[in-house]
Design a protein around this motif. Structure first.
Motif, PDB file in Angstrom:
ATOM      1  N   VAL A   1      40.137  62.358  49.434  1.00  0.00           N
ATOM      2  CA  VAL A   1      39.448  61.360  48.612  1.00  0.00           C
ATOM      3  C   VAL A   1      40.423  60.732  47.620  1.00  0.00           C
ATOM      4  O   VAL A   1      40.487  59.505  47.463  1.00  0.00           O
ATOM      5  CB  VAL A   1      38.250  61.991  47.875  1.00  0.00           C
ATOM      6  N   LEU A   2      41.202  61.569  46.957  1.00  0.00           N
ATOM      7  CA  LEU A   2      42.201  61.060  46.013  1.00  0.00           C
ATOM      8  C   LEU A   2      43.239  60.202  46.731  1.00  0.00           C
ATOM      9  O   LEU A   2      43.706  59.193  46.187  1.00  0.00           O
ATOM     10  CB  LEU A   2      42.892  62.233  45.306  1.00  0.00           C
ATOM     11  N   TYR A   3      43.591  60.593  47.940  1.00  0.00           N
ATOM     12  CA  TYR A   3      44.556  59.825  48.720  1.00  0.00           C
ATOM     13  C   TYR A   3      44.063  58.395  48.927  1.00  0.00           C
ATOM     14  O   TYR A   3      44.803  57.424  48.706  1.00  0.00           O
ATOM     15  CB  TYR A   3      44.781  60.507  50.068  1.00  0.00           C
ATOM     16  N   LEU A   4      42.807  58.241  49.344  1.00  0.00           N
ATOM     17  CA  LEU A   4      42.263  56.907  49.578  1.00  0.00           C
ATOM     18  C   LEU A   4      42.176  56.097  48.292  1.00  0.00           C
ATOM     19  O   LEU A   4      42.417  54.884  48.295  1.00  0.00           O
ATOM     20  CB  LEU A   4      40.886  57.016  50.240  1.00  0.00           C
ATOM     21  N   VAL A   5      41.855  56.757  47.192  1.00  0.00           N
ATOM     22  CA  VAL A   5      41.811  56.056  45.903  1.00  0.00           C
ATOM     23  C   VAL A   5      43.205  55.549  45.532  1.00  0.00           C
ATOM     24  O   VAL A   5      43.375  54.399  45.101  1.00  0.00           O
ATOM     25  CB  VAL A   5      41.267  56.983  44.798  1.00  0.00           C
ATOM     26  N   LEU A   6      44.214  56.380  45.720  1.00  0.00           N
ATOM     27  CA  LEU A   6      45.587  55.990  45.384  1.00  0.00           C
ATOM     28  C   LEU A   6      46.088  54.869  46.284  1.00  0.00           C
ATOM     29  O   LEU A   6      46.828  53.986  45.834  1.00  0.00           O
ATOM     30  CB  LEU A   6      46.511  57.201  45.470  1.00  0.00           C
ATOM     31  N   VAL A   7      45.683  54.880  47.548  1.00  0.00           N
ATOM     32  CA  VAL A   7      46.037  53.777  48.445  1.00  0.00           C
ATOM     33  C   VAL A   7      45.431  52.470  47.924  1.00  0.00           C
ATOM     34  O   VAL A   7      46.083  51.418  47.931  1.00  0.00           O
ATOM     35  CB  VAL A   7      45.562  54.063  49.883  1.00  0.00           C
ATOM     36  N   GLY A   8      44.198  52.552  47.459  1.00  0.00           N
ATOM     37  CA  GLY A   8      43.557  51.362  46.893  1.00  0.00           C
ATOM     38  C   GLY A   8      44.287  50.848  45.665  1.00  0.00           C
ATOM     39  O   GLY A   8      44.500  49.641  45.503  1.00  0.00           O
ATOM     40  N   LEU A   9      44.695  51.745  44.788  1.00  0.00           N
ATOM     41  CA  LEU A   9      45.420  51.339  43.586  1.00  0.00           C
ATOM     42  C   LEU A   9      46.800  50.791  43.920  1.00  0.00           C
ATOM     43  O   LEU A   9      47.288  49.849  43.280  1.00  0.00           O
ATOM     44  CB  LEU A   9      45.525  52.517  42.622  1.00  0.00           C
ATOM     45  N   LEU A  10      47.444  51.375  44.933  1.00  0.00           N
ATOM     46  CA  LEU A  10      48.725  50.846  45.401  1.00  0.00           C
ATOM     47  C   LEU A  10      48.560  49.409  45.878  1.00  0.00           C
ATOM     48  O   LEU A  10      49.352  48.518  45.518  1.00  0.00           O
ATOM     49  CB  LEU A  10      49.252  51.725  46.539  1.00  0.00           C
ATOM     50  N   ALA A  11      47.530  49.164  46.669  1.00  0.00           N
ATOM     51  CA  ALA A  11      47.282  47.820  47.189  1.00  0.00           C
ATOM     52  C   ALA A  11      46.925  46.845  46.063  1.00  0.00           C
ATOM     53  O   ALA A  11      47.343  45.682  46.089  1.00  0.00           O
ATOM     54  CB  ALA A  11      46.160  47.863  48.222  1.00  0.00           C
ATOM     55  N   LEU A  12      46.180  47.315  45.081  1.00  0.00           N
ATOM     56  CA  LEU A  12      45.832  46.453  43.944  1.00  0.00           C
ATOM     57  C   LEU A  12      47.084  46.041  43.183  1.00  0.00           C
ATOM     58  O   LEU A  12      47.259  44.860  42.817  1.00  0.00           O
ATOM     59  CB  LEU A  12      44.865  47.186  43.016  1.00  0.00           C
ATOM     60  N   GLY A  13      47.967  46.992  42.926  1.00  0.00           N
ATOM     61  CA  GLY A  13      49.197  46.688  42.210  1.00  0.00           C
ATOM     62  C   GLY A  13      50.089  45.726  42.977  1.00  0.00           C
ATOM     63  O   GLY A  13      50.635  44.768  42.407  1.00  0.00           O
TER      64      GLY A  13
ATOM     65  N   GLY B   1      51.197  44.830  36.538  1.00  0.00           N
ATOM     66  CA  GLY B   1      50.837  44.611  35.138  1.00  0.00           C
ATOM     67  C   GLY B   1      51.893  43.826  34.384  1.00  0.00           C
ATOM     68  O   GLY B   1      51.584  42.951  33.558  1.00  0.00           O
ATOM     69  N   LEU B   2      53.158  44.126  34.661  1.00  0.00           N
ATOM     70  CA  LEU B   2      54.248  43.407  33.994  1.00  0.00           C
ATOM     71  C   LEU B   2      54.262  41.943  34.404  1.00  0.00           C
ATOM     72  O   LEU B   2      54.384  41.042  33.551  1.00  0.00           O
ATOM     73  CB  LEU B   2      55.575  44.077  34.349  1.00  0.00           C
ATOM     74  N   LEU B   3      54.104  41.682  35.698  1.00  0.00           N
ATOM     75  CA  LEU B   3      54.169  40.307  36.190  1.00  0.00           C
ATOM     76  C   LEU B   3      52.953  39.477  35.780  1.00  0.00           C
ATOM     77  O   LEU B   3      53.069  38.282  35.517  1.00  0.00           O
ATOM     78  CB  LEU B   3      54.319  40.309  37.707  1.00  0.00           C
ATOM     79  N   ILE B   4      51.785  40.109  35.713  1.00  0.00           N
ATOM     80  CA  ILE B   4      50.601  39.348  35.326  1.00  0.00           C
ATOM     81  C   ILE B   4      50.673  38.948  33.851  1.00  0.00           C
ATOM     82  O   ILE B   4      50.089  37.954  33.424  1.00  0.00           O
ATOM     83  CB  ILE B   4      49.300  40.140  35.616  1.00  0.00           C
ATOM     84  N   ARG B   5      51.422  39.715  33.068  1.00  0.00           N
ATOM     85  CA  ARG B   5      51.614  39.356  31.662  1.00  0.00           C
ATOM     86  C   ARG B   5      52.658  38.271  31.485  1.00  0.00           C
ATOM     87  O   ARG B   5      52.531  37.407  30.632  1.00  0.00           O
ATOM     88  CB  ARG B   5      52.047  40.593  30.861  1.00  0.00           C
ATOM     89  N   LEU B   6      53.703  38.306  32.298  1.00  0.00           N
ATOM     90  CA  LEU B   6      54.829  37.408  32.092  1.00  0.00           C
ATOM     91  C   LEU B   6      54.661  36.051  32.767  1.00  0.00           C
ATOM     92  O   LEU B   6      55.214  35.056  32.296  1.00  0.00           O
ATOM     93  CB  LEU B   6      56.116  38.068  32.615  1.00  0.00           C
TER      94      LEU B   6
END
Length: 246
Positions: A144-156, A238-243
Motif C-alpha cells: 500500500v505504501l509502495y503505491l502511495v509513493l509511486v503516486g507522489l513520485l509521479a506528482l512531483g 516544489g522548487l520549480l513551481i515556486r521559481l
C-alpha cells in the motif's frame, strides 16, 4: 490549507475518469494477483516461491494506473491552463502542491488498501498462505505504501515537467527501465546494484517474506529508496513551481 484541501478534493472527484482510474487500480491489483495465485501449483513437493509476493503481483500493474492518476492531478491543470486559476485562488504555491499530495495520498491509500486486501483474500483460498503472519502483513502494508509513493513520485515529476504525456512516460520509464536493464545484463553484481537503486525493484523488496538473506536490499530499506525518489521528485517539483511562471 483547509481551503486548498477542499478545492483539490473537489477538483479530483469531479474530474472525469478519476473514479474509473481508482476502480482500475483495485481491479488490476486484484485481477493479476488472483491470476498469479491461480497458476501457482503448491500441491506437489511444496512451494519454492514467495507466496506473499506472488499474491501481490498485481501491484506491478496497479502502479501504472496510480502513476496515470497522479499525472492527471496536476498535469490536467497545466494542459488546460486551469493552473492559473488554482494559483490565483491559493497564491502560496507550495500549499497547492501539498494539498494535491495529501488528497492524492488519501485516495490512493484507499484504492491500494482495497486492492491489496482483495489479493490476499483470494490468495487465502488459492494458496497455503498464512495471511495473518507478521511478514505477510508487512508485505501487504508495504505494498500500500509502495503505491502511495509511486503516486507522489509521479506528482512531483509532473509538477516539474508540466507536460502530462512527457511526465507519464518519464515516470513509467523510471519504474520499468531499471528491471529491463537488469534482465538484459549478464553481470550479477551490476544487476544487484540496479535492484538496490531502482525505484520499482527496491520498493517492491518490501513484499519479500522468504529468502531475505539473498535479496538485493532489505524490505523497509528498499521502500525507503522509493521514498527517496518520491521526495526528490516532490522537492524538484516544489522548487520549480515556486521559481517559474505558471
Amino acid at each position: 490549507m483547509r481551503r486548498a484541501l477542499h478545492a483539490e478534493w473537489t477538483k479530483l472527484r469531479t474530474t472525469p475518469g478519476t473514479g474509473l482510474l481508482l476502480l482500475t487500480v483495485v481491479a488490476a491489483t486484484v485481477g493479476i494477483g488472483v491470476l498469479a495465485s491461480a497458476v501457482t501449483d503448491c500441491r506437489a513437493g511444496g512451494c519454492t516461491v514467495d507466496l506473499a509476493k506472488v499474491s501481490l503481483t498485481g501491484v506491478q500493474l496497479g502502479q501504472a494506473v496510480v502513476a496515470v492518476l497522479a499525472v492527471q492531478v496536476i498535469g490536467a491543470e497545466y494542459s488546460t491552463g486551469m493552473i492559473h486559476l488554482s494559483l490565483t485562488a491559493v497564491p502560496r504555491r507550495l500549499t497547492v502542491l501539498a494539498a494535491k499530495a495529501l488528497v492524492l495520498t488519501a485516495v490512493v491509500t484507499t484504492a491500494a488498501a482495497a486492492g491489496v486486501a482483495g489479493s490476499l483474500l483470494a490468495a487465502d483460498r488459492l494458496l497455503p498462505l498464512a495471511v495473518t503472519d507478521a511478514a505477510v502483513l508487512r508485505a501487504a502494508a508495504g505494498s500500500v505504501l509502495y503505491l502511495v509513493l509511486v503516486g507522489l513520485l509521479a506528482l512531483g515529476v509532473t509538477t516539474a515537467v508540466r507536460n502530462p504525456g512527457a511526465a507519464a512516460g518519464l515516470v513509467l520509464g523510471l519504474l520499468y527501465l531499471f528491471p529491463l536493464i537488469g534482465l538484459a545484463t549478464t553481470d550479477p553484481d551490476f544487476r544487484r546494484h540496479l535492484d538496490q537503486i531502482g525505484p520499482m525493484a527496491a520498493g517492491l523488496a518490501v513484499q519479500a517474506t522468504t529468502g531475505l538473506d539473498s535479496v538485493a536490499v532489505s524490505p523497509w530499506r528498499g521502500l525507503a529508496v522509493l521514498g527517496a525518489w518520491a521526495a526528490a521528485a516532490l522537492l524538484a517539483g516544489g522548487l520549480l513551481i515556486r521559481l517559474r511562471d505558471a
